[in-house]
Design a protein around this motif. Structure first.
Motif, PDB file in Angstrom:
ATOM      1  N   LEU A 122       0.823  -1.209   0.000  1.00 53.91           N
ATOM      2  CA  LEU A 122       0.000   0.000   0.000  1.00 53.91           C
ATOM      3  C   LEU A 122       0.860   1.264   0.000  1.00 53.91           C
ATOM      4  CD1 LEU A 122      -2.699  -1.204   2.522  1.00 53.91           C
ATOM      5  CD2 LEU A 122      -3.100  -0.659   0.120  1.00 53.91           C
ATOM      6  N   ALA A 123       1.996   1.208   0.693  1.00 55.29           N
ATOM      7  CA  ALA A 123       2.909   2.357   0.678  1.00 55.29           C
ATOM      8  C   ALA A 123       3.404   2.611  -0.744  1.00 55.29           C
ATOM      9  CB  ALA A 123       4.084   2.112   1.622  1.00 55.29           C
ATOM     10  N   GLY A 124       3.773   1.543  -1.438  1.00 53.40           N
ATOM     11  CA  GLY A 124       4.205   1.692  -2.821  1.00 53.40           C
ATOM     12  C   GLY A 124       3.107   2.205  -3.725  1.00 53.40           C
ATOM     13  N   MET A 125       1.873   1.790  -3.467  1.00 53.29           N
ATOM     14  CA  MET A 125       0.742   2.225  -4.274  1.00 53.29           C
ATOM     15  C   MET A 125       0.440   3.706  -4.059  1.00 53.29           C
ATOM     16  SD  MET A 125      -1.516  -1.190  -3.624  1.00 53.29           S
ATOM     17  CE  MET A 125      -3.086  -0.491  -4.169  1.00 53.29           C
ATOM     18  N   LEU A 126       0.478   4.147  -2.813  1.00 53.77           N
ATOM     19  CA  LEU A 126       0.249   5.570  -2.537  1.00 53.77           C
ATOM     20  C   LEU A 126       1.338   6.424  -3.178  1.00 53.77           C
ATOM     21  CD1 LEU A 126      -0.971   5.786   1.169  1.00 53.77           C
ATOM     22  CD2 LEU A 126      -2.147   6.697  -0.841  1.00 53.77           C
ATOM     23  N   ARG A 127       2.587   5.941  -3.092  1.00 55.07           N
ATOM     24  CA  ARG A 127       3.685   6.681  -3.712  1.00 55.07           C
ATOM     25  C   ARG A 127       3.513   6.734  -5.225  1.00 55.07           C
ATOM     26  NH1 ARG A 127       5.768  10.427  -2.490  1.00 55.07           N
ATOM     27  NH2 ARG A 127       6.209   9.529  -0.442  1.00 55.07           N
ATOM     28  N   ALA A 128       3.128   5.609  -5.829  1.00 58.91           N
ATOM     29  CA  ALA A 128       2.918   5.578  -7.274  1.00 58.91           C
ATOM     30  C   ALA A 128       1.777   6.500  -7.681  1.00 58.91           C
ATOM     31  CB  ALA A 128       2.632   4.138  -7.737  1.00 58.91           C
ATOM     32  N   ALA A 129       0.717   6.527  -6.868  1.00 56.58           N
ATOM     33  CA  ALA A 129      -0.413   7.409  -7.160  1.00 56.58           C
ATOM     34  C   ALA A 129       0.007   8.873  -7.133  1.00 56.58           C
ATOM     35  CB  ALA A 129      -1.533   7.163  -6.154  1.00 56.58           C
ATOM     36  N   ALA A 130       0.766   9.253  -6.104  1.00 57.02           N
ATOM     37  CA  ALA A 130       1.216  10.647  -5.988  1.00 57.02           C
ATOM     38  C   ALA A 130       2.160  11.022  -7.121  1.00 57.02           C
ATOM     39  CB  ALA A 130       1.894  10.867  -4.636  1.00 57.02           C
ATOM     40  N   ASP A 131       3.093  10.139  -7.434  1.00 60.94           N
ATOM     41  CA  ASP A 131       4.049  10.434  -8.501  1.00 60.94           C
ATOM     42  C   ASP A 131       3.353  10.519  -9.860  1.00 60.94           C
ATOM     43  OD1 ASP A 131       6.033  10.434  -6.609  1.00 60.94           O
ATOM     44  OD2 ASP A 131       6.849   8.466  -7.155  1.00 60.94           O
ATOM     45  N   GLY A 132       2.408   9.616 -10.085  1.00 61.50           N
ATOM     46  CA  GLY A 132       1.687   9.648 -11.353  1.00 61.50           C
ATOM     47  C   GLY A 132       0.845  10.894 -11.502  1.00 61.50           C
ATOM     48  N   LEU A 133       0.197  11.300 -10.417  1.00 61.31           N
ATOM     49  CA  LEU A 133      -0.610  12.519 -10.463  1.00 61.31           C
ATOM     50  C   LEU A 133       0.270  13.732 -10.732  1.00 61.31           C
ATOM     51  CD1 LEU A 133      -3.564  13.380  -8.164  1.00 61.31           C
ATOM     52  CD2 LEU A 133      -1.764  15.067  -8.501  1.00 61.31           C
ATOM     53  N   ALA A 134       1.452  13.762 -10.097  1.00 62.57           N
ATOM     54  CA  ALA A 134       2.359  14.895 -10.312  1.00 62.57           C
ATOM     55  C   ALA A 134       2.797  14.976 -11.774  1.00 62.57           C
ATOM     56  CB  ALA A 134       3.580  14.764  -9.408  1.00 62.57           C
ATOM     57  N   ARG A 135       3.074  13.818 -12.373  1.00 65.91           N
ATOM     58  CA  ARG A 135       3.475  13.821 -13.783  1.00 65.91           C
ATOM     59  C   ARG A 135       2.323  14.268 -14.672  1.00 65.91           C
ATOM     60  NH1 ARG A 135       5.756   8.889 -12.250  1.00 65.91           N
ATOM     61  NH2 ARG A 135       4.019   7.771 -13.236  1.00 65.91           N
ATOM     62  N   ARG A 136       1.142  13.718 -14.422  1.00 67.66           N
ATOM     63  CA  ARG A 136      -0.009  14.047 -15.269  1.00 67.66           C
ATOM     64  C   ARG A 136      -0.380  15.514 -15.150  1.00 67.66           C
ATOM     65  NH1 ARG A 136      -4.142  11.086 -17.938  1.00 67.66           N
ATOM     66  NH2 ARG A 136      -5.286  12.648 -19.146  1.00 67.66           N
ATOM     67  N   GLY A 137      -0.356  16.039 -13.939  1.00 70.19           N
ATOM     68  CA  GLY A 137      -0.740  17.427 -13.730  1.00 70.19           C
ATOM     69  C   GLY A 137       0.397  18.416 -13.887  1.00 70.19           C
ATOM     70  N   ARG A 138       1.614  17.898 -14.084  1.00 73.33           N
ATOM     71  CA  ARG A 138       2.797  18.763 -14.175  1.00 73.33           C
ATOM     72  C   ARG A 138       2.823  19.744 -13.010  1.00 73.33           C
ATOM     73  NH1 ARG A 138       2.936  20.121 -20.728  1.00 73.33           N
ATOM     74  NH2 ARG A 138       3.014  17.928 -21.394  1.00 73.33           N
ATOM     75  N   CYS A 139       2.655  19.169 -11.820  1.00 72.82           N
ATOM     76  CA  CYS A 139       2.560  20.004 -10.627  1.00 72.82           C
ATOM     77  C   CYS A 139       3.528  19.508  -9.567  1.00 72.82           C
ATOM     78  CB  CYS A 139       1.132  19.996 -10.077  1.00 72.82           C
ATOM     79  SG  CYS A 139       0.482  18.345  -9.719  1.00 72.82           S
ATOM     80  N   ALA A 140       3.763  20.358  -8.584  1.00 75.76           N
ATOM     81  CA  ALA A 140       4.605  20.032  -7.442  1.00 75.76           C
ATOM     82  C   ALA A 140       3.870  20.429  -6.173  1.00 75.76           C
ATOM     83  CB  ALA A 140       5.944  20.783  -7.535  1.00 75.76           C
TER      84      ALA A 140
END
Length: 218
Positions: A122-140
């Motif tokens: 689950l830790a890996g999944m939350l990290r993947a979700a956050a990283d993917g959202l950051a890439r998609r939204g081009r946000c920090a």
């Protein structure tokens, strides 16, 4: 999220793993929480967006409910999350559909074909979700987006699991960190809106806290 474990393991560490049934229940709670808070989310969005964030999320998670009813009971957690991600991208208008959809898609991809999800997964999944959202939204973090909630939640969950804390405690820490992140958006400036956004909570960051709480059964 609610979870299941063997009796001996549960006695020592409650809520050790998450299975597909628990995940379905958690996703169902997401619809309930966005329906309950839709008007509030939409009011927040009238300042910083198109004034439809709450309404869009209701549409999206009602579509997710319909999807869950269609999927076979043997659908694995990762498959569930990927299907939910695709449905949110298709059903939710505005920027939040692609962002939330991507987060679920990335979490599902990280889950792969596991039948049960432990704290490390689950830790890996939350990290993947956050990283993917950051890439998609081009946000920090600091840009007044969903990421201001999701990234600190992922950090807190990962730290708690690494420190050996039980899954339920780790998730509670994640929700607290996410809430603090959402509240911090009152101080930041949105990239698109600049000074106009000062002093206002970001509706996506707030909805992310609500969804994290729903997923955790709170």
């Amino acid at each position: 999220m609610s979870a299941s474990a063997s009796p001996s393991a549960a006695a020592q560490h409650p809520a050790v793993t998450i299975d597909a049934d628990a995940l379905r229940a958690a996703l169902g709670r997401c619809r309930i929480v966005v329906e309950r808070h839709a008007a509030y989310l939409t009011r927040l969005d009238t300042v910083l967006g198109d004034g439809d964030h709450g309404d869009n999320l209701v549409i999206g998670f009602r579509a997710v409910d319909a999807l869950l009813a269609e999927l076979p009971v043997e659908t694995l957690p990762g498959e569930l999350l990927r299907a939910v991600g695709h449905r949110l991208v298709a059903a939710v208008g505005g920027a939040s559909g692609p962002l939330y959809g991507t987060a679920f898609l990335e979490a599902g991809a990280r889950a792969d074909d596991a039948t049960r999800l432990d704290g490390a997964a689950l830790a890996g999944m939350l990290r993947a979700a956050a990283d993917g959202l950051a890439r998609r939204g081009r946000c920090a973090v600091g840009d007044k987006t969903i990421l201001d909630t999701l990234a600190p939640a992922a950090d807190a969950f990962e730290t708690a699991i690494r420190d050996g804390r039980p899954l339920r405690e780790a998730y509670a820490a994640a929700v607290r960190a996410g809430r603090e992140g959402a509240l911090s958006t009152r101080r930041g400036l949105a990239l698109r809106l600049g000074e106009r956004s000062a002093g206002h909570l970001d509706p996506g960051a707030v909805s992310c806290v609500l969804l994290l709480r729903a997923l955790g059964g709170r």
